[in-house]
Scaffold this motif. Structure first.
Motif, short mmCIF file in Angstrom:
data_model
loop_
_atom_site.label_atom_id
_atom_site.label_comp_id
_atom_site.label_asym_id
_atom_site.label_seq_id
_atom_site.Cartn_x
_atom_site.Cartn_y
_atom_site.Cartn_z
N ARG A 42 0.70 -1.25 -0.10
CA ARG A 42 -0.23 -0.03 -0.05
C ARG A 42 0.83 1.17 0.02
NH1 ARG A 42 -3.79 0.12 4.79
NH2 ARG A 42 -4.83 1.98 3.50
N LEU A 43 0.43 2.38 -0.68
CA LEU A 43 1.12 3.51 -0.73
C LEU A 43 0.57 4.89 -0.66
CD1 LEU A 43 3.98 4.72 -2.07
CD2 LEU A 43 2.67 4.71 -4.24
N GLY A 44 1.32 5.61 0.16
CA GLY A 44 0.86 6.77 0.80
C GLY A 44 1.89 7.94 0.28
N ILE A 45 1.40 9.05 -0.27
CA ILE A 45 2.24 9.84 -0.83
C ILE A 45 1.94 11.30 -0.26
CG2 ILE A 45 3.46 11.23 -2.89
CD1 ILE A 45 2.24 8.64 -4.56
N SER A 46 3.05 12.01 0.22
CA SER A 46 2.92 13.42 0.90
C SER A 46 3.79 14.25 0.24
CB SER A 46 3.28 13.37 2.22
OG SER A 46 3.20 14.71 2.79
N VAL A 47 3.40 15.40 -0.55
CA VAL A 47 4.09 16.32 -1.06
C VAL A 47 3.68 17.73 -0.68
CG1 VAL A 47 4.91 17.57 -3.47
CG2 VAL A 47 4.38 14.88 -3.23
N SER A 48 5.07 18.41 -0.01
CA SER A 48 4.53 19.93 0.59
C SER A 48 4.10 20.84 -0.45
CB SER A 48 5.57 20.18 1.39
OG SER A 48 5.54 21.43 1.99
N LYS A 49 3.30 21.86 0.12
CA LYS A 49 3.21 23.00 -0.81
C LYS A 49 4.51 23.89 -1.16
CE LYS A 49 -1.72 23.94 -0.04
NZ LYS A 49 -2.73 25.13 0.72
N LYS A 50 5.69 23.52 -0.21
CA LYS A 50 6.94 24.23 -0.32
C LYS A 50 7.50 23.89 -1.83
CE LYS A 50 7.68 24.65 4.51
NZ LYS A 50 8.63 24.25 5.48
N LEU A 51 7.00 22.86 -2.40
CA LEU A 51 7.68 22.16 -3.67
C LEU A 51 7.10 22.77 -4.85
CD1 LEU A 51 8.06 18.45 -2.75
CD2 LEU A 51 9.60 20.28 -2.34
N GLY A 52 6.11 23.65 -4.70
CA GLY A 52 5.39 24.34 -6.01
C GLY A 52 3.71 24.45 -5.90
N ASN A 53 3.66 24.85 -6.75
CA ASN A 53 1.94 24.96 -7.25
C ASN A 53 1.58 23.55 -7.46
OD1 ASN A 53 2.46 24.17 -9.77
ND2 ASN A 53 2.00 26.46 -10.63
N ALA A 54 0.24 23.61 -7.40
CA ALA A 54 -0.60 22.29 -7.36
C ALA A 54 -0.27 21.44 -8.74
CB ALA A 54 -2.01 22.55 -7.50
N VAL A 55 0.13 22.09 -10.03
CA VAL A 55 0.33 21.30 -10.97
C VAL A 55 1.82 20.55 -10.85
CG1 VAL A 55 1.18 21.84 -13.45
CG2 VAL A 55 -0.83 23.01 -12.56
N LYS A 56 2.61 21.35 -10.19
CA LYS A 56 4.02 20.63 -9.93
C LYS A 56 4.05 19.36 -8.77
CE LYS A 56 8.53 21.45 -10.43
NZ LYS A 56 9.12 21.58 -11.49
N ARG A 57 3.20 19.62 -7.85
CA ARG A 57 3.02 18.68 -6.76
C ARG A 57 2.28 17.50 -7.39
NH1 ARG A 57 0.86 22.95 -3.84
NH2 ARG A 57 -0.99 22.10 -3.91
N ASN A 58 1.34 17.62 -7.91
CA ASN A 58 0.68 16.59 -8.64
C ASN A 58 1.44 15.72 -9.87
OD1 ASN A 58 -1.82 16.72 -7.22
ND2 ASN A 58 -2.69 18.31 -8.92
N LYS A 59 2.38 16.45 -10.33
CA LYS A 59 3.39 15.83 -11.35
C LYS A 59 4.20 14.95 -10.73
CE LYS A 59 6.34 17.04 -15.01
NZ LYS A 59 6.75 18.33 -15.80
N ILE A 60 4.90 15.36 -9.24
CA ILE A 60 5.60 14.80 -8.60
C ILE A 60 4.88 13.44 -8.10
CG2 ILE A 60 6.81 14.55 -6.31
CD1 ILE A 60 7.36 17.88 -6.77
N LYS A 61 3.53 13.68 -7.68
CA LYS A 61 2.95 12.38 -6.98
C LYS A 61 2.57 11.39 -8.31
CE LYS A 61 -0.14 15.18 -4.90
NZ LYS A 61 -1.28 15.58 -4.21
N ARG A 62 2.41 11.95 -9.42
CA ARG A 62 2.20 10.95 -10.60
C ARG A 62 3.47 10.11 -10.74
NH1 ARG A 62 -0.53 15.12 -13.09
NH2 ARG A 62 1.46 15.66 -14.46
N ARG A 63 4.67 10.72 -10.85
CA ARG A 63 5.66 10.03 -11.07
C ARG A 63 6.11 9.09 -10.11
NH1 ARG A 63 9.76 15.05 -13.13
NH2 ARG A 63 8.86 15.16 -15.19
N ILE A 64 5.75 9.40 -8.75
CA ILE A 64 6.05 8.49 -7.68
C ILE A 64 5.15 7.25 -7.89
CG2 ILE A 64 5.94 8.08 -5.14
CD1 ILE A 64 6.99 11.06 -4.89
N ARG A 65 3.83 7.42 -8.20
CA ARG A 65 2.84 6.47 -8.46
C ARG A 65 3.50 5.58 -9.58
NH1 ARG A 65 -1.09 10.03 -8.98
NH2 ARG A 65 -1.76 10.87 -6.91
N VAL A 66 4.06 5.95 -10.59
CA VAL A 66 4.37 5.35 -11.76
C VAL A 66 5.79 4.46 -11.25
CG1 VAL A 66 5.36 5.54 -14.11
CG2 VAL A 66 3.57 6.88 -13.71
N PHE A 67 6.57 5.04 -10.50
CA PHE A 67 7.55 4.21 -10.16
C PHE A 67 7.09 2.96 -9.22
CE2 PHE A 67 9.99 3.05 -6.52
CZ PHE A 67 11.42 2.61 -7.16
#
Length: 111
Positions: A42-67
């Motif tokens: 099971r996977l949970g992902i946390s990306v802080s708002k400090k990393l960028g706007n919603a588009v950037k954060r969702n892109k990071i989350k998608r890449r982690i999920r793909v991995f």
């Protein structure tokens, strides 16, 4: 990612944080714990708002999920919570993949 592979509730996140162990490098922190109730990961992902706007954060989350989908068969059936740190916002997928593999090898999660 199917629902049974996701950690979404705050209660589940807190359980992994309290009972799990953490492993980290400069880009990621990975908390993991065993769950005897399930025979899959099971996977949970946390990306802080400090990393960028919603588009950037969702892109990071998608890449982690793909991995995790790509390496699902080679990972032990545990609960994982991945926290992205600041350098991740400037990385491409291959760099992220290499960094996540490094953390998971430290944690001895790869079969």
């Amino acid at each position: 990612m199917k629902k049974r592979y996701r950690i979404k509730r705050e209660k589940d996140f807190q359980l992994v944080f309290k009972k799990g162990k953490s492993f980290a490098n400069r880009q990621f922190v990975v908390y993991l714990t065993d769950n005897p109730k399930t025979d899959h990961m099971r996977l949970g992902i946390s990306v802080s708002k400090k990393l960028g706007n919603a588009v950037k954060r969702n892109k990071i989350k998608r890449r982690i999920r793909v991995f995790f989908q790509k390496h699902q068969n080679s990972l032990n059936p545990r609960e994982y919570v991945v926290i992205a740190r600041q350098p991740v916002s400037h990385m491409d997928y291959h760099q992220m993949e290499k960094s996540l593999l490094h953390v998971l090898k430290i944690a001895r999660c790869i079969k």
